[in-house]
Write a protein that holds these residues in place. Sequence first.
Motif, PDB file in Angstrom:
ATOM      1  N   THR A 193       0.691  -1.153  -0.098  1.00  0.00           N
ATOM      2  CA  THR A 193       0.080   0.072   0.117  1.00  0.00           C
ATOM      3  C   THR A 193       1.016   1.235  -0.166  1.00  0.00           C
ATOM      4  O   THR A 193       2.077   1.228   0.711  1.00  0.00           O
ATOM      5  N   LYS A 194       0.354   2.409  -0.615  1.00  0.00           N
ATOM      6  CA  LYS A 194       0.887   3.647  -0.450  1.00  0.00           C
ATOM      7  C   LYS A 194      -0.294   4.533  -0.171  1.00  0.00           C
ATOM      8  O   LYS A 194      -1.124   4.905  -0.825  1.00  0.00           O
ATOM      9  N   THR A 195      -0.001   5.388   1.038  1.00  0.00           N
ATOM     10  CA  THR A 195      -1.093   6.582   1.350  1.00  0.00           C
ATOM     11  C   THR A 195      -0.577   7.510   1.254  1.00  0.00           C
ATOM     12  O   THR A 195       0.506   7.930   1.671  1.00  0.00           O
ATOM     13  N   TYR A 196      -1.372   8.623   0.593  1.00  0.00           N
ATOM     14  CA  TYR A 196      -0.992   9.923   0.515  1.00  0.00           C
ATOM     15  C   TYR A 196      -1.698  10.927   1.532  1.00  0.00           C
ATOM     16  O   TYR A 196      -2.959  10.990   1.337  1.00  0.00           O
ATOM     17  N   HIS A 197      -1.070  11.576   2.474  1.00  0.00           N
ATOM     18  CA  HIS A 197      -1.714  12.339   3.209  1.00  0.00           C
ATOM     19  C   HIS A 197      -1.595  14.067   2.558  1.00  0.00           C
ATOM     20  O   HIS A 197      -0.707  14.414   2.463  1.00  0.00           O
ATOM     21  N   MET A 198      -2.808  14.621   2.002  1.00  0.00           N
ATOM     22  CA  MET A 198      -3.032  15.828   1.761  1.00  0.00           C
ATOM     23  C   MET A 198      -3.448  17.033   2.372  1.00  0.00           C
ATOM     24  O   MET A 198      -4.307  16.762   3.296  1.00  0.00           O
ATOM     25  N   ILE A 199      -2.853  18.081   2.159  1.00  0.00           N
ATOM     26  CA  ILE A 199      -3.486  19.492   2.695  1.00  0.00           C
ATOM     27  C   ILE A 199      -4.444  19.996   1.590  1.00  0.00           C
ATOM     28  O   ILE A 199      -4.054  20.257   0.438  1.00  0.00           O
ATOM     29  N   GLU A 200      -5.703  19.858   1.776  1.00  0.00           N
ATOM     30  CA  GLU A 200      -6.613  20.547   0.868  1.00  0.00           C
ATOM     31  C   GLU A 200      -6.745  21.819   0.595  1.00  0.00           C
ATOM     32  O   GLU A 200      -6.382  22.749   1.740  1.00  0.00           O
ATOM     33  N   LYS A 208       2.560  14.348   3.612  1.00  0.00           N
ATOM     34  CA  LYS A 208       3.508  13.394   3.570  1.00  0.00           C
ATOM     35  C   LYS A 208       2.957  11.996   2.875  1.00  0.00           C
ATOM     36  O   LYS A 208       1.690  11.813   2.579  1.00  0.00           O
ATOM     37  N   SER A 209       3.866  11.078   2.570  1.00  0.00           N
ATOM     38  CA  SER A 209       3.176   9.658   2.105  1.00  0.00           C
ATOM     39  C   SER A 209       3.896   8.706   2.858  1.00  0.00           C
ATOM     40  O   SER A 209       5.170   8.688   3.368  1.00  0.00           O
ATOM     41  N   ILE A 210       3.020   7.422   2.789  1.00  0.00           N
ATOM     42  CA  ILE A 210       3.496   6.390   3.740  1.00  0.00           C
ATOM     43  C   ILE A 210       3.527   5.206   2.994  1.00  0.00           C
ATOM     44  O   ILE A 210       2.525   4.827   2.391  1.00  0.00           O
ATOM     45  N   HIS A 280       7.567  14.904  -6.980  1.00  0.00           N
ATOM     46  CA  HIS A 280       7.728  13.616  -8.003  1.00  0.00           C
ATOM     47  C   HIS A 280       6.766  12.180  -7.302  1.00  0.00           C
ATOM     48  O   HIS A 280       6.130  11.630  -8.185  1.00  0.00           O
ATOM     49  N   ASP A 281       7.030  12.106  -5.981  1.00  0.00           N
ATOM     50  CA  ASP A 281       6.173  11.091  -5.517  1.00  0.00           C
ATOM     51  C   ASP A 281       4.627  11.099  -5.606  1.00  0.00           C
ATOM     52  O   ASP A 281       4.182  10.377  -5.888  1.00  0.00           O
ATOM     53  N   TYR A 282       4.290  12.509  -5.581  1.00  0.00           N
ATOM     54  CA  TYR A 282       2.715  12.576  -5.953  1.00  0.00           C
ATOM     55  C   TYR A 282       2.330  12.449  -7.221  1.00  0.00           C
ATOM     56  O   TYR A 282       1.305  11.894  -7.522  1.00  0.00           O
ATOM     57  N   ASP A 283       3.300  12.771  -8.284  1.00  0.00           N
ATOM     58  CA  ASP A 283       2.960  12.554  -9.626  1.00  0.00           C
ATOM     59  C   ASP A 283       2.725  11.241  -9.799  1.00  0.00           C
ATOM     60  O   ASP A 283       1.964  10.921 -10.752  1.00  0.00           O
ATOM     61  N   ILE A 284       3.681  10.271  -9.279  1.00  0.00           N
ATOM     62  CA  ILE A 284       3.770   9.046  -9.515  1.00  0.00           C
ATOM     63  C   ILE A 284       2.302   8.391  -8.992  1.00  0.00           C
ATOM     64  O   ILE A 284       1.554   7.550  -9.752  1.00  0.00           O
ATOM     65  N   GLY A 285       1.889   8.719  -7.759  1.00  0.00           N
ATOM     66  CA  GLY A 285       0.711   8.428  -7.226  1.00  0.00           C
ATOM     67  C   GLY A 285      -0.613   8.719  -7.840  1.00  0.00           C
ATOM     68  O   GLY A 285      -1.523   7.695  -8.096  1.00  0.00           O
ATOM     69  N   SER A 286      -0.594   9.991  -8.332  1.00  0.00           N
ATOM     70  CA  SER A 286      -1.706  10.546  -8.955  1.00  0.00           C
ATOM     71  C   SER A 286      -2.037  10.128 -10.278  1.00  0.00           C
ATOM     72  O   SER A 286      -2.866   9.805 -10.924  1.00  0.00           O
ATOM     73  N   THR A 287      -0.763   9.637 -11.098  1.00  0.00           N
ATOM     74  CA  THR A 287      -0.845   9.060 -12.488  1.00  0.00           C
ATOM     75  C   THR A 287      -1.430   7.782 -12.373  1.00  0.00           C
ATOM     76  O   THR A 287      -2.360   7.539 -13.137  1.00  0.00           O
ATOM     77  N   ILE A 288      -0.880   6.903 -11.392  1.00  0.00           N
ATOM     78  CA  ILE A 288      -1.806   5.669 -11.280  1.00  0.00           C
ATOM     79  C   ILE A 288      -3.262   5.825 -10.768  1.00  0.00           C
ATOM     80  O   ILE A 288      -3.987   5.154 -11.376  1.00  0.00           O
ATOM     81  N   ARG A 289      -3.654   6.589  -9.893  1.00  0.00           N
ATOM     82  CA  ARG A 289      -4.792   6.986  -9.541  1.00  0.00           C
ATOM     83  C   ARG A 289      -5.830   7.463 -10.434  1.00  0.00           C
ATOM     84  O   ARG A 289      -6.811   6.951 -10.799  1.00  0.00           O
ATOM     85  N   ASP A 290      -5.433   8.432 -11.439  1.00  0.00           N
ATOM     86  CA  ASP A 290      -6.318   9.126 -12.256  1.00  0.00           C
ATOM     87  C   ASP A 290      -6.108   8.534 -13.622  1.00  0.00           C
ATOM     88  O   ASP A 290      -7.028   8.724 -14.359  1.00  0.00           O
ATOM     89  N   LYS A 291      -4.977   7.980 -14.310  1.00  0.00           N
ATOM     90  CA  LYS A 291      -4.764   7.296 -15.380  1.00  0.00           C
ATOM     91  C   LYS A 291      -4.861   6.061 -15.552  1.00  0.00           C
ATOM     92  O   LYS A 291      -5.780   5.335 -16.360  1.00  0.00           O
TER      93      LYS A 291
END
Length: 380
Positions: A193-200, A208-210, A280-291
Amino acid sequence: MSDLATDLPAAAAALSAEDRAGLVNALKYYYHGRINFDKLQLLAGEHVDVLQTLSTKVRQRVEVLKVLQSQHDELETKFLEERAQLEAKYQKLYEPLYTKRYEIVNGVIDVEGITAEDALGEENKADEEKGVPNFWLTAMQTNETLAEEINERDEEALKYLKDIKWCKINNPKGFKLEFYFDSNPYFQNSVLTKTYHMIEGDDPILEKSIGTEIEWHPAKCLTQKILKKKPKKGSKSAKPIIKTEECESFFNIFNPPQIPEDDDDIDDNVVEELQNLMEHDYDIGSTIRDKIIPHAVSWFTGEAVQSDFEDIEDEEDGDGDENEDEEDDNDDEDEDDEEDEDDEDDGEEEEEGKGKSKSGGRAQTGKDQPTERPPDCKQQ
């Protein structure tokens, strides 16, 4: 960092409690917000100074504008709530489609219409190829962002990837990715698992991400490489010197960059580097999630590449039109300058070990034992 509330400029005392809290939060997350402490001081002071310079009539008009803004904010809050409900509604509608995709990809079920005649002459091959071999590996390799993260060593492990899911989390806000693997010779985990904590906000910021700690089998760790050196001549020990080094790997996403606890004496260069790593870490996660997850088959076949390319072209065309207008204006100015001059003249760089694999071609088959689909990623 010392007491943030006492560090605010004296002018901030005139702000509302809500505004002061906002400034404190901004200071807490200065790593991500790209705003330093000095700029926050300036903004707080300017905010109060502007209000103090207004005449009574103008201040009254501003008060009416603030009422309008408040009404707008209420509508925006309702919009965000309804959008979240709509997203949750359609996420449930997507689930049966994702379930059937999982079953076809992993050979749990077969598609209708495949007859014995279709498989004639390919019986042995059909027995080996259940489902769609290397579906997720090929889909990710076809995406430019993810292809840069996957090297040849990673490919063998990613052949065992059966499914990828994502879900929102609410406390704290963010999202979670889940990678489901068949049993394999590389690690013991069945789910990473990869968890992304976001400030909205208008532009969400990664706090941060875990990632899951991967339980590697002996000598199978893909995020490290072992170097062996011969002992120096004359050395008493004849054993080779063994050294372990970190190396590039897709599986490094499960060991994301960490924010230091003590942030008082962090160099600006370190802050900038950390920010780039987190982006860069967020780009990878959002690419997997959104694309990748919603359009996996299009990435598997390569059709999504053309669609992505067309989107980029459209954006560049829009920028190009603006640039052409600017060039036309510049040309006009140059012509005017030339005319003025005429009037005056009448009077006077492969790092070893990276092994990047960027092709979208299909890899060889890993284990293809049909299994039940992993449980849904529940919203937290």
